[in-house]
Design a protein around this motif. Structure first.
Motif, mmCIF file in Angstrom:
data_model
loop_
_atom_site.group_PDB
_atom_site.id
_atom_site.type_symbol
_atom_site.label_atom_id
_atom_site.label_comp_id
_atom_site.label_asym_id
_atom_site.label_seq_id
_atom_site.Cartn_x
_atom_site.Cartn_y
_atom_site.Cartn_z
ATOM 1 N N ALA A 26 -8.971 5.861 12.087
ATOM 2 C CA ALA A 26 -8.253 5.294 13.238
ATOM 3 C C ALA A 26 -6.784 5.704 13.199
ATOM 4 N N GLU A 27 -6.182 5.633 12.002
ATOM 5 C CA GLU A 27 -4.780 6.025 11.859
ATOM 6 C C GLU A 27 -4.615 7.516 12.173
ATOM 7 N N TYR A 66 -4.895 8.118 15.947
ATOM 8 C CA TYR A 66 -3.742 7.608 16.708
ATOM 9 C C TYR A 66 -2.503 8.485 16.492
ATOM 10 N N ALA A 77 -4.897 -0.454 18.749
ATOM 11 C CA ALA A 77 -6.186 -1.088 18.473
ATOM 12 C C ALA A 77 -7.311 -0.422 19.259
ATOM 13 N N ARG A 86 0.833 -1.204 0.000
ATOM 14 C CA ARG A 86 0.000 0.000 0.000
ATOM 15 C C ARG A 86 0.865 1.250 0.000
ATOM 16 N N TYR A 142 -12.796 3.552 8.099
ATOM 17 C CA TYR A 142 -12.553 3.285 9.516
ATOM 18 C C TYR A 142 -11.044 3.281 9.815
ATOM 19 N N LEU A 143 -10.277 2.588 8.958
ATOM 20 C CA LEU A 143 -8.829 2.511 9.164
ATOM 21 C C LEU A 143 -8.183 3.880 8.992
ATOM 22 N N PHE A 144 -8.681 4.650 8.020
ATOM 23 C CA PHE A 144 -8.147 5.993 7.790
ATOM 24 C C PHE A 144 -8.351 6.864 9.032
ATOM 25 N N LEU A 154 -14.631 -0.234 5.888
ATOM 26 C CA LEU A 154 -13.352 -0.587 6.493
ATOM 27 C C LEU A 154 -12.262 0.425 6.141
ATOM 28 N N HIS A 155 -12.219 0.859 4.870
ATOM 29 C CA HIS A 155 -11.178 1.794 4.446
ATOM 30 C C HIS A 155 -11.283 3.101 5.226
#
Length: 466
Positions: free
Chosen positions: A422-423, A426, A404, A143, A418-420, A415-416
């Protein structure tokens, strides 16, 4: 008298110009250290021997030194190319003249300046220009790499300057050539120059060109800016240029004109400049290795190439590619890596990046005989015995973080997304806890400073960082 002779000999030997003197029979009587260095010779192989017994000249282009003592000819030859006694080609700029006493020629003197290195650099630039890389030559599917490729593809649509930042060995030149070869300038020249390889005096003449009379031996020669007309000029390791040359480069970018060394008129140039750096530009600016105004002018498009240790999913396809390459070169039939080597490759931090991986595989395939797999016994000794690095990221003394555990995200994002989010959440948390010190935050996140900056831009996090 003895003292004068000592001073004379010391002066001759320590001059930064080659001195070659022959007597009235054509035999060498003085041959200083600089001349021996230029011609890659030992003085004992030249002294008291005739020129024609030592050096070879092309037909119709005899020795200017021999012509001086035979015919009394004085010459300011722009360039002389010949072979030494080992068959090595030497190129010099000479001033050669006879020495007379009472109307009789008693010898001849040649003062030489070495331009062999310049000739080889120009040949190397021409050969590099003939190699064509495109985005299809970029190996990997991680990625991180795909994001860099996509960003680079977008830069092909314009003619803006591009700054490519990445560690040594990450493949910055392949990205630069790919941008050129998929742009509207693809049919025009692509010329690359490593700015760290040469002293300022030489790199300036190579970039800007020279006019005859600019200095002893100077001839009318176009620089790389003129040679790249209509195309792209890649300046590798831009931060190695002196402030003086960075200032001249800024002028080229602003006015789109150059002036040759010794010239009196400006020449318009139509080129796209791509520059590369192997360090963080913020550090380079802070430590006065990069002008801030040049950075802003060049970094219209800034591209970060992630190091190999941050995209280890690319190790397997890269290893497969290099194995196939050296199978063809070495006439071998290696099919892959043993599981032990695969593990070792995943554990290694690859400070030399893709270039190091290629060298390790090339070294292994040099010692393979009939085996079909690269095993640990085939790996270079320093690599095989290197301790396994500890990849555990540094933990803040104030608080341990679990990536996490994140705050709830409103709605039901895919999901994409959500991960974006979350990153982003954080990374912001780590930055805040470290007072936005990007170096400390990068260490905690297990990233290089360059990669963290790239992620901040992608995540849309804007804050004054230190």
């Amino acid at each position: 008298m003895v003292l004068s002779e000592t001073i004379y000999q010391t002066l001759i030997q320590h001059m930064d110009l080659g001195i070659h003197i022959v007597d009235d029979t054509g035999k060498t009587v003085i041959y200083n250290e600089k001349m021996a260095q230029i011609e890659n010779m030992n003085s004992r192989d030249v002294l008291y021997r005739n020129i024609s017994d030592v050096f070879a000249f092309n037909e119709g282009h005899g020795s200017t030194l021999e012509q001086a003592w035979r015919n009394g000819t004085e010459s300011h030859k722009p360039r002389q190319t010949y072979l030494n006694n080992q068959g090595v080609e030497i190129t010099t700029v000479n001033h050669t003249f006879p020495v007379r006493e009472g109307g009789r020629i008693i010898g001849a003197v040649e003062i030489a300046k070495d331009i062999t290195k310049l000739e080889r650099i120009l040949q190397e630039n021409r050969s590099q220009s003939s190699r064509k890389y495109t985005f299809q030559h970029i190996i990997g599917s991680s990625r991180e790499l795909m994001e860099a490729v996509e960003f680079a593809r977008r830069a092909t649509r314009t003619t803006s300057s591009v700054l490519i930042i990445g560690e040594t060995g990450t493949g910055k030149e392949i990205f630069a050539q790919s941008i050129h070869n998929e742009s509207s300038r693809a049919a025009k020249p692509f010329i690359s120059q490593n700015c760290a390889a040469l002293p300022d005096s030489l790199i300036e003449s190579i970039l800007f060109g020279t006019n005859k009379g600019a200095f002893t031996g100077a001839s009318d020669r176009p620089g790389l800016f003129e040679q790249a007309e209509g195309g792209t000029l890649l300046l590798d390791e831009l931060n190695s240029l002196s402030p003086h040359l960075q200032s001249k480069l800024l002028r080229v970018l602003q006015e789109r004109t150059i002036r040759r060394i010794g010239g009196t008129k400006d020449v318009e140039v139509d080129i796209r400049i791509i520059a590369t750096m192997n360090e963080d530009p913020v550090d380079a600016i802070t430590e006065n290795r990069l002008r801030k105004d040049l950075y802003y002018r060049l970094g219209v498009v800034t591209l970060f190439i992630p190091p190999l240790q941050e995209r280890k999913a690319d190790i397997a396809p890269l290893a497969e590619f290099f194995t196939a390459k050296y199978n063809r070169l070495f006439q071998l039939h290696v099919t892959g890596l043993t599981p032990a080597v695969e593990r070792l490759f995943q554990e290694h931090n690859w400070p030399g990046n893709v270039r190091e991986l290629e060298h390790v595989i090339e070294g292994a395939m040099n010692v393979i005989e009939t085996e079909e797999l690269i095993d640990t016994k085939h790996l270079p000794f320093p690599f095989r015995n290197r301790p396994v690095p500890d990849h555990t990221p540094a933990i803040s003394t104030a608080k341990q973080h679990d990536p996490a555990v994140i705050s709830p995200i409103e709605g039901s994002p895919g999901l994409h997304e959500y991960l974006f989010q979350a990153e982003k959440q954080y990374v912001k948390q780590i930055l805040e806890e470290n007072n936005y010190n990007i170096k400390q935050a990068a260490g905690i996140l297990g990233l290089s400073r360059q990669s963290l900056q790239y992620r901040l831009k992608k995540l849309g996090i804007q804050k004054i960082l230190v």
